[in-house]
Design an enzyme around this catalytic site. Structure first.
Site, PDB file in Angstrom:
ATOM      1  N   ASP A 289      -5.052  -6.638  -7.441  1.00 23.80           N
ATOM      2  CA  ASP A 289      -5.165  -5.930  -6.171  1.00 23.80           C
ATOM      3  C   ASP A 289      -5.570  -4.497  -6.504  1.00 23.80           C
ATOM      4  O   ASP A 289      -5.629  -4.106  -7.678  1.00 23.80           O
ATOM      5  CB  ASP A 289      -3.838  -5.978  -5.418  1.00 23.80           C
ATOM      6  CG  ASP A 289      -4.012  -5.795  -3.914  1.00 23.80           C
ATOM      7  OD1 ASP A 289      -5.097  -5.365  -3.485  1.00 23.80           O
ATOM      8  OD2 ASP A 289      -3.060  -6.081  -3.161  1.00 23.80           O
TER       9      ASP A 289
ATOM     10  N   HIS B 134       0.826  -1.197   0.000  1.00 21.64           N
ATOM     11  CA  HIS B 134       0.000   0.000   0.000  1.00 21.64           C
ATOM     12  C   HIS B 134       0.868   1.258   0.000  1.00 21.64           C
ATOM     13  O   HIS B 134       0.355   2.372  -0.131  1.00 21.64           O
ATOM     14  CB  HIS B 134      -0.929   0.017   1.220  1.00 21.64           C
ATOM     15  CG  HIS B 134      -1.890  -1.127   1.248  1.00 21.64           C
ATOM     16  ND1 HIS B 134      -1.565  -2.335   1.808  1.00 21.64           N
ATOM     17  CD2 HIS B 134      -3.146  -1.254   0.752  1.00 21.64           C
ATOM     18  CE1 HIS B 134      -2.598  -3.155   1.678  1.00 21.64           C
ATOM     19  NE2 HIS B 134      -3.565  -2.525   1.043  1.00 21.64           N
TER      20      HIS B 134
END
Length: 575
Positions: free
Chosen positions: A352, A280
């Site tokens: 993702d 992230h």
């Protein structure tokens, strides 16, 4: 839902049309004007309404009728702002306009002919909160109304005969999008400690039926990452460090979810647990050899595939041994050669979040084209829906995105949808039912692990429960459970039982605690001085009840730590 029947001859004509489509490279008039934002229906011929039969054949028949715009929409699964499909706040409308040029989620579905939508949200301990721009989950009733509204919008599209995909990240533990009014399972790491795939399957079957009752038919779970490093972003989301045990738990979770009519998406291929870096924030580097990947990272993914997982999520990981410098999300070698060619996966590959930094090195349109070309079938959480849609459509028409690749991806997505079709959703009364709570409780009880201390010795009362900062609700839950188990609890002056949770370290320990309990990864126990060390791997009510029974001497802590803890055995009580 009711469908008219389709004759074998008509299905054959549709399949023949798809074959002609692939050969000719054309789906209608190439000069067809772009649809206006209000155009919800395809300009192609009306789609047939498939009924019983092979899901792949039903998908192929439908794909053969779809226009370019519909094919592109089917491979997009963005998030949206707002807790309702049609009635949103001014702030949510502004968010949707920035994301997709529309006011409401329903308008987004219609304008871009979407294949699905992901419901998003976060909790205090959520390591994935960096890419959760909003939240649109509150209560089960609200979620059900939202999913119904989204399906109403999707039903008007050319791909309407196939169920609309509505997914979320319901992993349990620290990543649990819907938390109120549902049965909360212990974390995957707790299941890894219990080492009982039958309990895992029963718990995840309960979870699947509750998701289905709320209108969710795709769960971005289970996490198949082996925790080979002390990765904080994966942590208790993993079933542990042992590939064989993790594989068995993944099998149980996949079977449980899908038996309830919810597609499982094992993640994060090829294995986020082999790096401690958070994707992230940056691109994690997987530096292990191919032999280590085969031995360590791949077994749980193989197990999930063998169990029939309908989807696999690709990860933003730089795997040096296979395709150095290219994140797996954009790697043809990893997704097409390894995942499909070597591991034999035939289902839907899902990216993702494309709003994560590793995917944002390119524009939303270029990133979507690259991801699809690499072998993904569904683009998740693009940072700009309009740009991703326009980029895919432009690439299709200029030939940089092969039509066969888009048709293949859309067919896979629709095949998964038809596999989920015609499954009546359970009633809302199934949520948090006694049967489901028992399934969660059985798994939580089997997970409690003692890593130091005399096996089975109950705590001498009275007891004082303390916890690290921010754990007041958990401390109260344990206090209530201890009282129910017949243990006297006092505000101070008793035998100290101290709770530590997600993100806690040595500074959060108490030197005077008789018992220290790790409610997330157990690594912190290496620094604890308490004579008795326990791990629950989870802080939900089921885990606190199981802990109270162990402290009261009513049950035996039979779990085994699924990750190594420096200086401590895996158990002092288990097998």
């Amino acid at each position: 839902m009711g469908h008219v029947s389709i004759s074998p001859r008509r299905a054959g004509v549709a399949l023949a049309a798809l074959t002609a489509l692939l050969v000719s490279g054309c789906t209608g008039d190439p000069e067809r004007p772009r649809p206006t934002p209000s155009a919800g229906a395809s300009s192609a011929a009306p789609a047939p309404t498939p009924t019983a039969g092979d899901p792949g054949a039903r998908a192929a028949a439908l794909v053969g009728t779809l226009a370019d715009e519909d094919l592109v929409g089917q491979v997009l699964m963005p998030y949206a702002y707002g807790s309702s499909a049609t009635d949103v706040s001014p702030g949510s409308a502004a968010g949707n306009r920035a994301l997709a040029g529309v006011d409401t989620p329903a308008q987004m579905v219609a304008k871009y002919r979407l294949g699905g939508v992901i419901l998003v949200g976060f909790s205090a301990d959520d390591p994935t909160s960096a890419n959760q721009a909003t939240t649109n989950v509150d209560s089960p009733k609200q979620v059900r109304e939202l999913t119904t509204g989204l399906r109403d919008a999707a039903g008007k599209l050319a791909a309407g005969p196939a169920p609309f995909l509505i997914g979320t990240d319901q992993e349990y533990g620290v990543v649990t999008r819907i938390t109120d009014g549902v049965t909360l399972l212990p974390s995957p790491l707790a299941a890894g400690a219990a080492r009982n795939p039958a309990l895992t399957e029963a718990a995840w079957r309960a979870a699947g039926s509750e998701l289905a009752a709320m209108g969710v038919n795709l769960d971005f779970a289970p996490v198949a990452d082996v925790l080979a490093t002390r990765s904080a972003v994966i942590g208790s989301r993993s079933f542990g460090a042992d590939p064989t045990n993790a594989a068995a738990q993944v099998t149980g979770a996949v079977k449980g979810l899908q038996s309830a009519g919810v597609a499982a998406s094992v993640k994060h291929f090829p294995g986020h647990g082999l790096s401690a870096t958070d994707s992230h924030k940056d691109v994690p580097v997987i530096g292990q050899s191919r032999a280590v990947l085969d031995r360590t990272a791949f077994p749980p993914f193989r197990a999930g595939i063998d169990a029939g997982a309908m989807a696999v999520m690709s990860a933003h990981l730089d795997v040096k041994a296979i395709d150095p410098g290219t994140p797996a999300t954009f790697s043809h070698k990893l997704l097409t050669d390894v995942l499909r060619g070597q591991l034999g996966f035939q289902g839907v590959v899902i990216t993702d979040g494309m709003n994560m930094p590793p995917a944002k090195r390119w524009s939303p349109g270029e990133a979507a084209v690259r991801a699809l070309t690499a072998g993904n079938d569904l683009i998740l959480m693009t940072p700009n829906v309009g740009q991703a849609y326009d980029g895919l459509l432009a690439a299709l028409r200029d030939g940089s995105l092969p039509r066969t690749r888009l048709v293949e991806a859309a067919t896979r997505v629709l095949t998964m949808k038809f596999k989920l079709a015609d499954r009546p959703a359970p009633g809302m009364s199934t949520l948090n039912s006694a049967e489901h709570r028992k399934a969660a409780a059985d798994l939580a009880a089997a997970a409690v692990t003692q890593l130091r201390g005399t096996c089975g010795a109950p705590v001498r009362g009275p007891v004082t429960v303390t916890a690290s900062a921010g754990r007041d609700r958990t401390r109260a839950a344990l206090t209530e459970a201890l009282t129910a188990a017949g243990v006297k609890v006092v505000p101070s002056g008793g035998t100290v039982v101290h709770l530590v949770g997600y993100g806690d370290g040595a500074k959060d320990l108490r030197a005077d605690a008789a018992v220290t309990v790790a409610m997330d990864t157990p690594y912190v126990l290496a620094d604890a001085k308490s004579p008795t060390l326990l791990a629950t791997y989870s802080s939900g009510r089921a885990s606190m009840t199981a802990l109270a029974d162990v402290l009261a001497g009513k049950s035996r802590p039979g779990g085994r730590s699924p990750v190594p803890v420096t200086g401590l055995p895996a158990t002092t009580c288990g097998t």
